[in-house]
Design a protein around this motif. Structure first.
Motif, short mmCIF file in Angstrom:
data_model
loop_
_atom_site.label_atom_id
_atom_site.label_comp_id
_atom_site.label_asym_id
_atom_site.label_seq_id
_atom_site.Cartn_x
_atom_site.Cartn_y
_atom_site.Cartn_z
N ASP A 319 6.79 12.47 -41.41
CA ASP A 319 5.35 12.40 -41.67
C ASP A 319 4.97 13.27 -42.86
O ASP A 319 5.64 14.25 -43.18
CB ASP A 319 4.56 12.88 -40.44
N TRP A 320 3.86 12.89 -43.48
CA TRP A 320 3.19 13.74 -44.47
C TRP A 320 1.82 14.08 -43.88
O TRP A 320 0.83 13.45 -44.19
CB TRP A 320 3.02 13.01 -45.80
N PRO A 321 1.77 15.07 -42.99
CA PRO A 321 0.51 15.32 -42.28
C PRO A 321 -0.56 15.96 -43.17
O PRO A 321 -0.25 16.61 -44.17
CB PRO A 321 0.94 16.29 -41.17
N VAL A 322 -1.79 15.74 -42.78
CA VAL A 322 -2.93 16.39 -43.43
C VAL A 322 -3.48 17.45 -42.46
O VAL A 322 -3.89 17.12 -41.35
CB VAL A 322 -4.04 15.39 -43.79
N GLU A 323 -3.44 18.71 -42.88
CA GLU A 323 -3.93 19.80 -42.04
C GLU A 323 -5.39 20.09 -42.38
O GLU A 323 -5.77 20.23 -43.56
CB GLU A 323 -3.10 21.07 -42.29
N ASP A 324 -6.20 20.17 -41.34
CA ASP A 324 -7.62 20.48 -41.51
C ASP A 324 -7.80 22.00 -41.48
O ASP A 324 -7.74 22.62 -40.42
CB ASP A 324 -8.43 19.81 -40.40
N GLU A 328 -11.29 27.45 -41.84
CA GLU A 328 -10.69 28.74 -42.24
C GLU A 328 -10.76 28.97 -43.75
O GLU A 328 -11.16 30.04 -44.21
CB GLU A 328 -9.23 28.80 -41.81
N ASP A 329 -10.37 27.95 -44.53
CA ASP A 329 -10.22 28.14 -45.98
C ASP A 329 -11.06 27.19 -46.81
O ASP A 329 -11.03 27.24 -48.06
CB ASP A 329 -8.75 27.99 -46.39
N GLY A 330 -11.75 26.26 -46.18
CA GLY A 330 -12.57 25.31 -46.92
C GLY A 330 -11.78 24.19 -47.58
O GLY A 330 -12.28 23.54 -48.51
N VAL A 331 -10.55 23.93 -47.12
CA VAL A 331 -9.72 22.91 -47.76
C VAL A 331 -9.01 22.06 -46.71
O VAL A 331 -8.89 22.45 -45.54
CB VAL A 331 -8.65 23.54 -48.69
N LEU A 332 -8.56 20.90 -47.15
CA LEU A 332 -7.59 20.10 -46.42
C LEU A 332 -6.25 20.26 -47.14
O LEU A 332 -6.21 20.33 -48.37
CB LEU A 332 -7.99 18.62 -46.40
N CYS A 375 -12.09 14.16 -51.94
CA CYS A 375 -11.84 15.55 -52.29
C CYS A 375 -11.30 15.65 -53.71
O CYS A 375 -10.88 14.65 -54.31
CB CYS A 375 -10.82 16.18 -51.33
N THR A 376 -11.29 16.85 -54.23
CA THR A 376 -10.65 17.13 -55.50
C THR A 376 -9.42 18.00 -55.24
O THR A 376 -9.41 18.82 -54.31
CB THR A 376 -11.60 17.87 -56.46
N VAL A 377 -8.36 17.82 -56.05
CA VAL A 377 -7.17 18.65 -55.91
C VAL A 377 -7.48 20.04 -56.43
O VAL A 377 -7.93 20.22 -57.56
CB VAL A 377 -5.99 18.05 -56.69
N SER A 378 -7.27 21.05 -55.58
CA SER A 378 -7.61 22.43 -55.97
C SER A 378 -6.39 23.34 -56.06
O SER A 378 -6.52 24.54 -56.29
CB SER A 378 -8.62 23.01 -54.98
N GLY A 379 -5.18 22.78 -55.92
CA GLY A 379 -4.00 23.61 -56.07
C GLY A 379 -2.85 23.07 -55.23
O GLY A 379 -3.01 22.17 -54.41
N ALA A 380 -1.67 23.63 -55.47
CA ALA A 380 -0.48 23.25 -54.72
C ALA A 380 0.50 24.40 -54.72
O ALA A 380 0.52 25.22 -55.65
CB ALA A 380 0.17 22.00 -55.32
N ALA A 381 1.31 24.49 -53.67
CA ALA A 381 2.31 25.55 -53.57
C ALA A 381 3.53 24.99 -52.85
O ALA A 381 3.42 24.14 -51.97
CB ALA A 381 1.75 26.74 -52.81
N ARG A 390 -3.48 21.34 -51.84
CA ARG A 390 -4.81 21.69 -51.32
C ARG A 390 -5.88 20.77 -51.93
O ARG A 390 -5.91 20.54 -53.15
CB ARG A 390 -5.14 23.15 -51.64
N PHE A 391 -6.76 20.28 -51.07
CA PHE A 391 -7.86 19.40 -51.48
C PHE A 391 -9.17 20.03 -51.02
O PHE A 391 -9.31 20.39 -49.85
CB PHE A 391 -7.72 18.01 -50.86
N THR A 392 -10.10 20.15 -51.94
CA THR A 392 -11.43 20.70 -51.62
C THR A 392 -12.43 19.55 -51.51
O THR A 392 -12.54 18.72 -52.43
CB THR A 392 -11.89 21.67 -52.72
N PRO A 393 -13.17 19.44 -50.41
CA PRO A 393 -14.14 18.36 -50.27
C PRO A 393 -15.16 18.34 -51.40
O PRO A 393 -15.67 19.38 -51.81
CB PRO A 393 -14.81 18.66 -48.92
N ASP A 394 -15.42 17.15 -51.92
CA ASP A 394 -16.43 16.95 -52.97
C ASP A 394 -17.79 16.88 -52.28
O ASP A 394 -18.03 15.96 -51.48
CB ASP A 394 -16.13 15.66 -53.73
N PRO A 395 -18.70 17.82 -52.56
CA PRO A 395 -20.00 17.81 -51.87
C PRO A 395 -20.75 16.51 -52.03
O PRO A 395 -21.52 16.11 -51.14
CB PRO A 395 -20.76 18.97 -52.53
N GLY A 396 -20.55 15.82 -53.15
CA GLY A 396 -21.27 14.57 -53.37
C GLY A 396 -20.73 13.42 -52.55
O GLY A 396 -21.41 12.39 -52.39
N LEU A 397 -19.50 13.55 -52.03
CA LEU A 397 -18.88 12.46 -51.28
C LEU A 397 -18.63 12.80 -49.83
O LEU A 397 -18.45 11.92 -48.99
CB LEU A 397 -17.55 12.08 -51.94
#
Length: 402
Positions: A319-324, A328-332, A375-381, A390-397
């Motif tokens: 799987d490629w799970p999506v963690e909510d 805690e951090d404001g990201v998916l 969401c917008t991509v806000s980083g990766a590690a 990391r994906f940050t929710p787009d307030p407009g969407l």
């Protein structure tokens, strides 16, 4: 039915291992179909003479019983290429006539590069429909080519969807009228019909490759070169979300190989790398060195016990799970397992609702899960064999809480 795809670095002995795997499973009481497409038929020298006449095990697929109770189907990519191209010409005869072209005869055709991969994929699809078969063992090409071959159906379906989108076929009912007005056949109708057939066939192959009952067996002779090839190949398999069952450590020498320092050093090196592979959460099966190149059913029988495939463990493809982690951090966080990946070989690009992910020599374009499209991509590690995007929710969407 279960499918076991056997591959490994070039020269690792994957054909011998595939044959020994099939024989071991047949000894265990399973009805086994072994697919092989290597030119020169090296499989024939291993499994021995036919034990009966060829039979049709599935439409378009004939197999021959050999000693030990295995059915062997040899894939003739040249014959497959000629038959497919002649059939394609027949279906497009009206278009060829309109363009003034002349059809090629089957005797004129020589297979093109890539024909082997398509013939193998078609045989894999046909084998999946064979009644009464418990296990299909596939002697795949060398690891890098095997990864590319297994990725083909999904890639080609994506290309067809972009170049010939299904919604463009909405007006197909008008094409006969347009053809009468123009006085000539409409090539677009033939093209869309051909694309629909191709997509249907590719979807069937993709379903077999991506099924939970399909696993990959890797074959390598333990050492530094094989370790590097396995690491890269496993990244390609992980990118395609293919499940690796185990690693066969082929041609292993016994511990403490006599008093010869060269043999003792080689045995120690093999033991070191086999232990590293086992530490990577992969079952490792040692396959002994016979002191010669395996030839014939007797040598194959000597290897079969060690090559017995493990029972298919329950489970699904990785799987490629999506963690909510919004609270805690404001990201998916989208978690992509990439065992032994290195940061320098990674690249990712967001394009609309897709992510272009590159790992070493492999690339895959994957659709984003629905939640991440807003969401917008806000980083990766990269850490511990996982790429965490990391994906940050787009307030407009993103839907607002009330």
């Amino acid at each position: 039915m279960h499918t076991l795809l056997v591959t490994g670095p070039g020269g690792a002995g994957r054909t011998t291992t595939a044959a020994a795997t099939a024989l071991a499973a047949a000894r265990d009481g399973r009805r086994v179909l072994l697919l092989s497409g290597d030119p020169g038929d090296p499989m024939g020298a291993l499994v021995g003479p036919a034990a009966g006449p060829p039979t049709d095990v599935a439409p378009g697929l004939r197999a021959t019983p050999v000693p030990g109770g295995v059915l062997v189907a040899r894939i003739d990519s040249g014959e497959e290429f000629r038959a497919e191209l002649v059939a394609l010409q027949d279906r497009g005869a009206a278009v060829l006539n309109m363009l003034g072209g002349r059809a090629l005869g089957a005797e004129e055709l020589t297979e093109l590069p890539g024909a082997e991969q398509f013939a193998l994929l078609r045989a894999l699809r046909r084998a999946a429909t064979a009644p009464g078969i418990d296990l299909v063992v596939v002697d795949m090409p060398a690891l890098h080519q095997a990864v590319a071959t297994l990725a083909l159906p999904a890639q080609l379906r994506r290309y067809l969807a972009r170049l010939l989108p299904a919604e463009r076929q909405a007006a197909r009912a008008l094409r006969p009228v347009l053809a009468q007005l123009a006085g000539v056949p409409m090539p677009a109708q033939w093209l869309y019909e051909a694309a629909a057939r191709w997509d249907e066939e590719l979807a069937a192959v993709q379903a077999v490759i991506e099924a939970d009952s399909t696993r990959v067996r890797l074959v390598a002779e333990p050492g530094p070169a094989a370790d590097a090839a396995l690491r890269t190949g496993r990244l390609g398999l992980a990118l395609q979300r293919l499940r690796v069952a185990d690693v066969v450590a082929n041609r292993t020498l016994p511990n403490g190989s006599g008093t010869d320092p060269w043999l003792a050093g080689l045995a120690a090196q093999q033991e070191k790398y086999a232990a590293q592979w086992a530490a990577a959460d992969l079952p490792v099966l040692p396959l002994p060195h016979l002191g010669r190149d395996p030839q014939g059913p007797d040598d194959l029988a000597a290897l079969a016990d060690a090559a017995a495939p493990a029972p298919a463990a329950p489970g699904r493809r990785p799987d490629w799970p999506v963690e909510d982690r919004i609270a805690e951090d404001g990201v998916l966080v989208w978690v992509v397992p990439l065992p032994r990946a290195e940061k320098r070989e990674l690249d990712l690009i967001r394009r609309g609702d897709e992510l272009l992910l590159t790992v070493g020599p492999y690339r895959r374009i994957v659709p984003l899960p629905s939640a991440l499209r807003r969401c917008t991509v806000s980083g990766a590690a990269l850490a511990d064999g996982e790429l965490r995007i990391r994906f940050t929710p787009d307030p407009g969407l993103w839907p607002r809480a009330h």
